[in-house]
Scaffold this motif. Structure first.
Motif, PDB file in Angstrom:
ATOM      1  N   MET A 164      35.505  37.824  14.659  1.00 18.12           N
ATOM      2  CA  MET A 164      37.253  37.016  13.490  1.00 18.12           C
ATOM      3  C   MET A 164      37.528  37.330  12.311  1.00 18.12           C
ATOM      4  SD  MET A 164      38.657  33.656  15.295  1.00 18.12           S
ATOM      5  CE  MET A 164      38.222  32.013  14.097  1.00 18.12           C
ATOM      6  N   SER A 165      38.641  37.965  11.863  1.00 19.98           N
ATOM      7  CA  SER A 165      38.735  37.410  10.267  1.00 19.98           C
ATOM      8  C   SER A 165      38.967  36.197   9.601  1.00 19.98           C
ATOM      9  CB  SER A 165      39.375  38.861   9.842  1.00 19.98           C
ATOM     10  OG  SER A 165      39.426  39.085   8.519  1.00 19.98           O
ATOM     11  N   ARG A 180      33.172  28.134   8.059  1.00 18.05           N
ATOM     12  CA  ARG A 180      34.090  28.980   8.842  1.00 18.05           C
ATOM     13  C   ARG A 180      33.222  30.675   8.738  1.00 18.05           C
ATOM     14  NH1 ARG A 180      40.142  28.214   8.034  1.00 18.05           N
ATOM     15  NH2 ARG A 180      40.038  26.217   9.700  1.00 18.05           N
ATOM     16  N   TRP A 181      32.663  30.879   7.923  1.00 21.08           N
ATOM     17  CA  TRP A 181      32.314  32.042   7.135  1.00 21.08           C
ATOM     18  C   TRP A 181      30.505  31.772   7.631  1.00 21.08           C
ATOM     19  CZ3 TRP A 181      27.873  33.506   5.299  1.00 21.08           C
ATOM     20  CH2 TRP A 181      27.636  34.550   5.224  1.00 21.08           C
ATOM     21  N   GLY A 187      24.235  20.531   2.299  1.00 20.89           N
ATOM     22  CA  GLY A 187      23.320  21.734   3.169  1.00 20.89           C
ATOM     23  C   GLY A 187      24.529  22.665   2.830  1.00 20.89           C
ATOM     24  N   LEU A 188      25.917  22.292   3.526  1.00 17.98           N
ATOM     25  CA  LEU A 188      26.380  23.821   3.224  1.00 17.98           C
ATOM     26  C   LEU A 188      26.734  24.315   2.474  1.00 17.98           C
ATOM     27  CD1 LEU A 188      29.507  22.026   5.277  1.00 17.98           C
ATOM     28  CD2 LEU A 188      29.616  24.980   4.683  1.00 17.98           C
ATOM     29  N   PHE A 189      26.268  23.383   0.960  1.00 18.87           N
ATOM     30  CA  PHE A 189      26.984  24.607  -0.176  1.00 18.87           C
ATOM     31  C   PHE A 189      25.152  25.342  -0.159  1.00 18.87           C
ATOM     32  CE2 PHE A 189      29.763  20.904  -1.701  1.00 18.87           C
ATOM     33  CZ  PHE A 189      30.902  21.743  -0.576  1.00 18.87           C
ATOM     34  N   ARG A 190      24.190  24.504  -0.205  1.00 15.64           N
ATOM     35  CA  ARG A 190      22.951  25.150  -0.176  1.00 15.64           C
ATOM     36  C   ARG A 190      22.796  26.484   0.276  1.00 15.64           C
ATOM     37  NH1 ARG A 190      21.450  19.516   0.087  1.00 15.64           N
ATOM     38  NH2 ARG A 190      20.756  18.709  -2.229  1.00 15.64           N
ATOM     39  N   LEU A 191      23.536  26.276   1.844  1.00 16.96           N
ATOM     40  CA  LEU A 191      23.741  27.497   2.550  1.00 16.96           C
ATOM     41  C   LEU A 191      24.416  28.729   1.976  1.00 16.96           C
ATOM     42  CD1 LEU A 191      24.179  26.277   6.490  1.00 16.96           C
ATOM     43  CD2 LEU A 191      21.731  27.899   5.675  1.00 16.96           C
ATOM     44  N   ALA A 192      25.388  27.957   1.273  1.00 19.86           N
ATOM     45  CA  ALA A 192      26.620  29.292   0.708  1.00 19.86           C
ATOM     46  C   ALA A 192      25.878  29.627   0.097  1.00 19.86           C
ATOM     47  CB  ALA A 192      27.928  28.293   0.451  1.00 19.86           C
ATOM     48  N   GLY A 193      24.932  28.919  -1.361  1.00 22.83           N
ATOM     49  CA  GLY A 193      24.282  29.477  -2.359  1.00 22.83           C
ATOM     50  C   GLY A 193      23.524  30.723  -1.612  1.00 22.83           C
ATOM     51  N   GLU A 226      30.252  32.295  11.477  1.00 24.95           N
ATOM     52  CA  GLU A 226      30.360  33.309  12.273  1.00 24.95           C
ATOM     53  C   GLU A 226      29.828  33.873  11.824  1.00 24.95           C
ATOM     54  OE1 GLU A 226      34.686  34.977  11.113  1.00 24.95           O
ATOM     55  OE2 GLU A 226      36.142  33.068  11.890  1.00 24.95           O
ATOM     56  N   ASN A 227      28.713  33.789  10.987  1.00 28.41           N
ATOM     57  CA  ASN A 227      28.211  34.684  10.485  1.00 28.41           C
ATOM     58  C   ASN A 227      27.072  34.793  10.139  1.00 28.41           C
ATOM     59  OD1 ASN A 227      29.908  37.637   9.101  1.00 28.41           O
ATOM     60  ND2 ASN A 227      30.710  35.159   8.285  1.00 28.41           N
ATOM     61  N   VAL A 228      26.740  33.552  10.069  1.00 31.61           N
ATOM     62  CA  VAL A 228      24.566  32.780  10.424  1.00 31.61           C
ATOM     63  C   VAL A 228      25.177  32.063  11.854  1.00 31.61           C
ATOM     64  CG1 VAL A 228      23.541  31.080   9.247  1.00 31.61           C
ATOM     65  CG2 VAL A 228      25.225  32.441   8.141  1.00 31.61           C
ATOM     66  N   SER A 229      25.092  30.711  11.586  1.00 32.38           N
ATOM     67  CA  SER A 229      24.838  31.100  13.756  1.00 32.38           C
ATOM     68  C   SER A 229      25.995  29.981  13.483  1.00 32.38           C
ATOM     69  CB  SER A 229      23.793  29.262  13.269  1.00 32.38           C
ATOM     70  OG  SER A 229      23.329  29.448  14.775  1.00 32.38           O
ATOM     71  N   ALA A 230      26.423  30.323  15.055  1.00 30.08           N
ATOM     72  CA  ALA A 230      27.727  29.293  15.355  1.00 30.08           C
ATOM     73  C   ALA A 230      27.511  28.004  15.077  1.00 30.08           C
ATOM     74  CB  ALA A 230      27.646  29.589  17.017  1.00 30.08           C
TER      75      ALA A 230
END
Length: 138
Positions: free
Chosen positions: A1-2, A58-59, A76-82, A62-66
């Motif tokens: 999904m885009s 959302r990214w 924690g989200l920002f750490r993962l995004a980094g 979709e791309n790491v883990s549902a």
């Protein structure tokens, strides 16, 4: 999904426009006008920040883990995004998060100015995120 990144694009544009207006009038002696414009900048920051967080979530989902975004805090989200190179400075995003949390108190002079300073910095970081999301679109 885009991912649909249109809302982030529009919110960054709105924030940049309000910042341009702010810089045009910030030395104006009409303090009520400048305060009103500042409030608009802060509100556009809130919207762009929230759109950024939604797309990061959302990214990652979709791309790491549902549902990974539902199992962690914003920090924690920002750490993962980094870790996945969606953003380049985790610490500034945590500072943006703290500023966003303070927007409910934005009408108290000093705090309002602090939030405004973060709002003025935000477009550069949001555009970095947007560019990375655009590069990774399916």
């Amino acid at each position: 999904m885009s991912l649909n990144i249109e809302s982030l694009e529009k919110s960054i544009t709105a924030l940049e426009k309000s910042i341009n207006v702010y810089y045009s009038y910030k030395t104006d002696k009409n303090y009520d006008l400048v305060d009103t414009i500042s409030s608009g900048v802060i509100q556009n920051f809130e919207i762009a920040y929230e759109n950024s967080c939604k797309l990061i979530s959302r990214w990652l989902d979709e791309n790491v883990s549902a549902d990974i975004s539902h199992k962690t805090t914003r920090k924690g989200l920002f750490r993962l995004a980094g870790e996945y190179f969606l953003i380049d400075d985790v610490n500034i995003w945590i500072e943006f998060h703290n500023a966003r949390n303070n927007t409910s108190h934005r009408y108290s002079g000093k705090l309002s100015n602090e939030v405004l300073e973060y709002a003025l910095k935000f477009p550069k970081y949001a555009e970095y995120l947007l560019n990375n999301l655009m590069e990774r679109k399916e």
